[in-house]
Design a protein around this motif. Structure first.
Motif: not given
Length: 132
Positions: A61-66, A54-59, A85-89
Motif C-alpha cells: 500500500x505504501x508503494x501505491x501512496x508514495x 506506523x499507520x498500519x499500511x503494508x509496503x 489510505x481510506x481503504x486501509x482505514x
C-alpha cells in the motif's frame, strides 16, 4: 550518504533500508564497488515511510501512496493515494470491530469461569468439614 549513515540519521536499521529498497519504496545509486548511496532527501523519505508503516499500511500500500509525494500537483495521483489510505482505514476499522467482538466473547468466558471458581471456593471440602 551510505546506508550506515542513513541508518544512523533515521534510526532505521540497514536491514530495513534494504527492504524498503527491495520493495521500491526507497532508491539508491550504486558506486562502482556496489555500495548504496542515498541523497539527503532519503532521510525525509525514510521518515515518511516509517509514518506510513506506523499507520498500519503494508509496503504494498505504501508503494501505491508514495507517488503522491513525488507528484503532489497531480490530482489523479492525490485522489488515488487518498482512496488507498481510506481503504486501509476501513480495513483497520473492520479489524478493530473483530477484535472488540473477540474481546467481548472472551469476557463472557472469563465471567463464567469466575463464577465457577467462586462456586468451587465456596464449596466445603471434606477436609475442612472435620472429616478424618
Amino acid at each position: 550518504m551510505r546506508i550506515g549513515e542513513l541508518s544512523r540519521r533515521t534510526g532505521v536499521s540497514a536491514r530495513s533500508l534494504r527492504y524498503y529498497e527491495a520493495q521500491g519504496l526507497l532508491a539508491s545509486v550504486r558506486s562502482e564497488a556496489g555500495q548504496r548511496h542515498y541523497s539527503d532527501a532519503g532521510v525525509q523519505r525514510v521518515s515518511l515511510i516509517r509514518q506510513l508503516f506506523d499507520a498500519g499500511l503494508s509496503s504494498r500500500v505504501i508503494a501505491t501512496v508514495l507517488p503522491c509525494v513525488e507528484t503532489p500537483g497531480d490530482a489523479g495521483v492525490v485522489d488515488f493515494a487518498f482512496a488507498a489510505m481510506k481503504r486501509e482505514r476501513d480495513r483497520i476499522d473492520a479489524e478493530i470491530a473483530h477484535l472488540v467482538g473477540s474481546r467481548d466473547a472472551l469476557d463472557l468466558l472469563l465471567d463464567a469461569n469466575s463464577r465457577h471458581r467462586a462456586e468451587l471456593a465456596g464449596a466445603v471440602s471434606p477436609a475442612s468439614a472435620g472429616c478424618p
